[in-house]
Design a protein around this motif. Structure first.
Motif, PDB file in Angstrom:
ATOM      1  N   ARG A   6      24.658  36.678 -14.946  1.00  0.00           N
ATOM      2  CA  ARG A   6      23.866  35.948 -13.936  1.00  0.00           C
ATOM      3  C   ARG A   6      24.027  34.444 -14.120  1.00  0.00           C
ATOM      4  N   ILE A  14      27.241  26.457  -8.821  1.00  0.00           N
ATOM      5  CA  ILE A  14      26.827  25.059  -8.752  1.00  0.00           C
ATOM      6  C   ILE A  14      27.962  24.098  -9.078  1.00  0.00           C
ATOM      7  N   ASN A  85      18.323  17.270 -14.856  1.00  0.00           N
ATOM      8  CA  ASN A  85      17.637  17.772 -13.661  1.00  0.00           C
ATOM      9  C   ASN A  85      16.535  18.772 -13.983  1.00  0.00           C
ATOM     10  N   GLY A  86      16.201  18.900 -15.251  1.00  0.00           N
ATOM     11  CA  GLY A  86      15.095  19.785 -15.621  1.00  0.00           C
ATOM     12  C   GLY A  86      15.435  21.269 -15.581  1.00  0.00           C
ATOM     13  N   MET A  87      16.711  21.605 -15.318  1.00  0.00           N
ATOM     14  CA  MET A  87      17.035  23.027 -15.225  1.00  0.00           C
ATOM     15  C   MET A  87      17.158  23.686 -16.607  1.00  0.00           C
ATOM     16  N   GLN A  90      13.788  24.812 -17.389  1.00  0.00           N
ATOM     17  CA  GLN A  90      13.410  25.884 -16.465  1.00  0.00           C
ATOM     18  C   GLN A  90      14.080  27.199 -16.876  1.00  0.00           C
ATOM     19  N   TYR A  96      15.753  34.153 -20.355  1.00  0.00           N
ATOM     20  CA  TYR A  96      16.998  33.863 -21.062  1.00  0.00           C
ATOM     21  C   TYR A  96      16.739  33.343 -22.473  1.00  0.00           C
TER      22      TYR A  96
ATOM     23  N   GLN B  84       7.628  18.141 -14.841  1.00  0.00           N
ATOM     24  CA  GLN B  84       8.761  17.324 -14.407  1.00  0.00           C
ATOM     25  C   GLN B  84       9.585  18.079 -13.360  1.00  0.00           C
ATOM     26  N   PRO B  85      10.239  17.304 -12.476  1.00  0.00           N
ATOM     27  CA  PRO B  85      11.036  17.956 -11.448  1.00  0.00           C
ATOM     28  C   PRO B  85      12.162  18.781 -12.052  1.00  0.00           C
ATOM     29  N   SER B  86      12.549  19.814 -11.358  1.00  0.00           N
ATOM     30  CA  SER B  86      13.710  20.584 -11.789  1.00  0.00           C
ATOM     31  C   SER B  86      14.392  21.142 -10.557  1.00  0.00           C
ATOM     32  N   TYR B  87      15.685  20.966 -10.475  1.00  0.00           N
ATOM     33  CA  TYR B  87      16.407  21.332  -9.252  1.00  0.00           C
ATOM     34  C   TYR B  87      17.896  21.458  -9.530  1.00  0.00           C
ATOM     35  N   GLU B  88      18.593  22.158  -8.622  1.00  0.00           N
ATOM     36  CA  GLU B  88      20.055  22.200  -8.651  1.00  0.00           C
ATOM     37  C   GLU B  88      20.526  21.204  -7.603  1.00  0.00           C
ATOM     38  N   MET B  89      21.246  20.162  -8.060  1.00  0.00           N
ATOM     39  CA  MET B  89      21.632  19.090  -7.151  1.00  0.00           C
ATOM     40  C   MET B  89      22.391  19.563  -5.923  1.00  0.00           C
ATOM     41  N   SER B  90      23.330  20.493  -6.158  1.00  0.00           N
ATOM     42  CA  SER B  90      24.314  20.742  -5.101  1.00  0.00           C
ATOM     43  C   SER B  90      23.882  21.812  -4.105  1.00  0.00           C
ATOM     44  N   LEU B  91      22.703  22.413  -4.291  1.00  0.00           N
ATOM     45  CA  LEU B  91      22.343  23.531  -3.424  1.00  0.00           C
ATOM     46  C   LEU B  91      21.381  23.113  -2.308  1.00  0.00           C
ATOM     47  N   LYS B  99      19.416  31.508  -5.066  1.00  0.00           N
ATOM     48  CA  LYS B  99      20.061  31.513  -6.386  1.00  0.00           C
ATOM     49  C   LYS B  99      19.016  31.646  -7.498  1.00  0.00           C
ATOM     50  N   TYR B 100      17.856  31.062  -7.258  1.00  0.00           N
ATOM     51  CA  TYR B 100      16.808  31.183  -8.265  1.00  0.00           C
ATOM     52  C   TYR B 100      16.368  32.650  -8.386  1.00  0.00           C
ATOM     53  N   MET B 102      18.271  35.160  -7.737  1.00  0.00           N
ATOM     54  CA  MET B 102      19.380  35.838  -8.410  1.00  0.00           C
ATOM     55  C   MET B 102      19.248  35.680  -9.924  1.00  0.00           C
ATOM     56  N   MET B 103      18.864  34.473 -10.371  1.00  0.00           N
ATOM     57  CA  MET B 103      18.731  34.260 -11.811  1.00  0.00           C
ATOM     58  C   MET B 103      17.628  35.120 -12.407  1.00  0.00           C
ATOM     59  N   ARG B 147      10.060  28.269  -5.091  1.00  0.00           N
ATOM     60  CA  ARG B 147      11.104  29.117  -5.660  1.00  0.00           C
ATOM     61  C   ARG B 147      10.558  30.003  -6.777  1.00  0.00           C
TER      62      ARG B 147
END
Ligand SMILES: Nc1ncnc2c1ncn2[C@@H]1O[C@H](COP(=O)(O)OP(=O)(O)OP(=O)(O)O)[C@@H](O)[C@H]1O
Ligand SMILES: [Mg+2]
Lengths: 253, 314
Positions: A6, A14, A85-87, A90, A96, B84-91, B99-100, B102-103, B147
């Motif tokens: 996954r 991405i 980006n805080g991922m 997250q 995970y 704090q913010p959290s994001y995927e830039m390109s989506l 996608k979230y 899916m994860m 999300r």
């Protein structure tokens, strides 16, 4: 679905975009054809094992090794962006573990490295077809180079991305380190005829070893020296992987 | 059933104490509010409870699972929206939701359905194709909260989810959360600085300061416990310049003449004070226009509890 698969799927979605494909595939191809033929008049045939390789063939096979290294930049970029980006937090607060995260990065760059190496091999085939000597070790050696190269350079990229705080610093350092590996290696120029200090740099550079292994696979020149290089790469990649994992595990939130 | 249980929970950053021996028991199926001033330790507690960090000392159980033994098992059952913010830039927004999901291993069909529902519930339909970089701060926050509902969970941590949201988006989110708790029986651990929000949403509230829990109760109970002092306002029909002198002997009351004459009583004995004032007003023929008791709100209680805990002897 398995957690690592996954995450790999997520990494690929991405990070694959037009800019990346141009950098990863188009640039090396243009380089092979333009530089390969432009420098042929300057650089005569290059001896490799018991063969004489034309410079374009030498360069194209080197480019495969270079590309394996270059695709690991993506892992540094993913870790870096995930932190910024805080991922990263997250994902780590989701279903995970840290080792899932690390392994998924290695698999991601392994896949990108393998695919781009295969593409370059396919498109570059016309320039080295005269000297190619396929054997049962060709594919295994290319896969070995992709996997060990992914772990080795991926760990270096990951170490850099966990140690740094500012984004300018990250780009400058990672590009400088990789540029040094690229130009102080036998990927683009043969060691023979290079000035003494440069020739030494060529042979303390893991990319030279990686490129040797790729060439050994493509041109069927398996020697004891190549086996030693393979062992050296395995040891170095394992050590760097352990360090990268430790640093990523210690990363605080 | 107990959803969260901690004993002696302590976290130090270097030598500075962020969480100080916290004992908490939180029942399932409620919204639990966690209030405290900046730097009180709210986010740190969330990071401990979500197993992002390990405690320096103490013990915690989440959903009946020991956090020291099986953190992953806990993480599989919870959701977290960090401060704090959290994001995927390109989506794009819709892709980010998908996608979230899916994860979290949500199947494709469910993902599609939930994406549509959430885009609507969170007012994101118009911007579904936009990339994160092109969103406003409030829109990004909405995507981040939305999300998290792509996957099922028993317990959700929300660390100041309404920061940056406009008033109507805020209210919509609170109502959405209330509905989710009713529908699924989930538990929500909620931090905010907007106390009216906590009052509207939370079944129970803990107030924390300097890493210590000062009070835990329902909003009403907190008001009963700490809201001894009642405020009563008396509006008068006309100004009398001697008013201040007349009332100068009565404690806990304040006289204002401008813009209109108002007497404010603030005392734990408001009723008695009121009787005394009424007597004087009556004797002097001053008439009352309006009289109202102001209910104590959570904000006053919060300020009082926190400022009491900041006194030097605490
Ligand atoms: N990574 C860190 N390193 C060192 N100290 C930290 C770190 N994170 C938080 N702290 C300290 O721990 C204390 C608690 O911080 P925390 O973020 O939990 O507060 P908070 O209640 O969430 O505040 P806010 O309302 O501002 O979000 C603060 O004094 C803060 O300075
Ligand atoms: Mg906080």
């Amino acid at each position: 679905m398995n957690p690592i698969i996954r995450l790999v799927y997520r990494n690929l979605t991405i990070s694959i975009n037009p800019g990346f494909i141009i950098w990863q595939i188009l640039f090396p191809l243009i380089y092979i054809f333009v530089a390969g033929f432009a420098y042929t008049s300057l650089i005569e045939n290059v001896p490799f094992g018991n063969k004489d390789l034309s410079y374009p063939a030498f360069l194209a096979s080197g480019m495969i090794g270079f590309n394996i290294m270059n695709s690991t930049l993506i892992s540094g970029i993913i870790i870096w962006n995930d932190r910024r980006n805080g991922m990263f937090e997250q994902i780590m607060s989701g279903p995970y573990t840290r080792s899932d995260y690390i392994l998924s990065n290695i698999v991601t760059i392994g896949i990108i490295g393998l695919v781009s190496a295969a593409l370059i091999a396919a498109v570059g085939y016309p320039v080295f077809f005269e000297s190619v000597e396929f054997s049962i070790i060709t594919i295994p050696l290319l896969i070995f180079a992709s996997v060990v190269g992914a772990i080795l350079f991926g760990s270096i990229a990951s170490i850099i991305s966990t140690r740094l705080r500012s984004s300018e610093g990250f780009n400058v350092i990672i590009n400088t380190v990789f540029l040094f590996f690229a130009f102080a290696s036998t990927a683009f120029y043969p060691a023979q005829g290079a000035p003494q200090p440069l020739a030494i740099a060529f042979y303390i550079n893991p990319l030279s070893y990686l490129v040797d292994i790729v060439r050994a696979g493509i041109f069927g020149q398996m020697t004891d020296f190549v086996i030693m290089e393979m062992i050296f790469l395995i040891v170095l990649a394992s050590a760097l992987f352990v360090i990268a994992t430790k640093l990523l595990t210690k990363l605080d939130f | 059933m107990l959803c969260i249980q901690t004993s002696n929970l302590t976290k130090k950053y270097g030598s500075s104490l962020a969480v100080d021996k916290i004992d908490l028991e939180i029942k399932s199926g409620q919204v639990f509010g966690f209030l405290g001033p900046n730097g009180a330790g709210k986010s740190t507690v969330i990071k401990l409870l979500t197993t992002l960090m390990s405690p320096t000392e103490g013990h915690l159980t989440v959903l009946g699972i020991d956090a020291a033994k099986s953190p992953l098992e806990i993480r599989k059952k919870i959701g977290v929206v960090l401060q704090q913010p959290s994001y995927e830039m390109s989506l794009s927004v819709e892709n980010a939701l998908d996608k979230y999901g899916m994860m979290w291993d949500v199947d494709k069909k469910t993902r599609k359905k939930r994406t549509e529902e959430l885009l609507t519930s969170f007012g994101l339909q118009d911007i579904r194709k936009k990339k994160n970089d092109d969103l406003s701060i409030g829109q990004r926050r909405r995507v981040q909260v939305a999300r998290e509902f792509m996957h099922d969970m028993e317990l959700l941590f929300l660390d100041e989810p309404t920061v940056g949201l406009d008033p109507s988006a805020r209210r919509e989110l609170l109502d959405f959360l209330k509905k989710q708790v009713q529908k699924t029986g989930m538990t929500i651990f909620y931090t905010t600085h907007v106390l009216s929000e906590a009052e509207y949403l939370c079944d129970n509230i803990a107030i924390i300061n300097k890493g210590k829990i000062l009070a835990v109760d329902s909003p009403n109970e907190l008001k009963n416990r700490f809201g001894h002092e009642k405020t009563i306002k008396i509006n008068l029909t006309k100004t009398s310049s001697s008013l201040s002198d007349l009332l100068s002997d009565i404690p806990d009351c304040k006289v204002e003449l401008e813009p209109e004459p108002i007497i404010t009583i603030n005392s734990s004995n408001s009723e008695v004070v009121l009787m005394n004032i009424l007597k004087i007003l009556n004797q002097n023929n001053i008439t009352i226009n309006d009289l109202s008791a102001i209910p104590t709100n959570l904000e006053e209680i919060f300020l009082k509890v926190v400022s009491d805990s900041n006194e030097p002897d605490n």
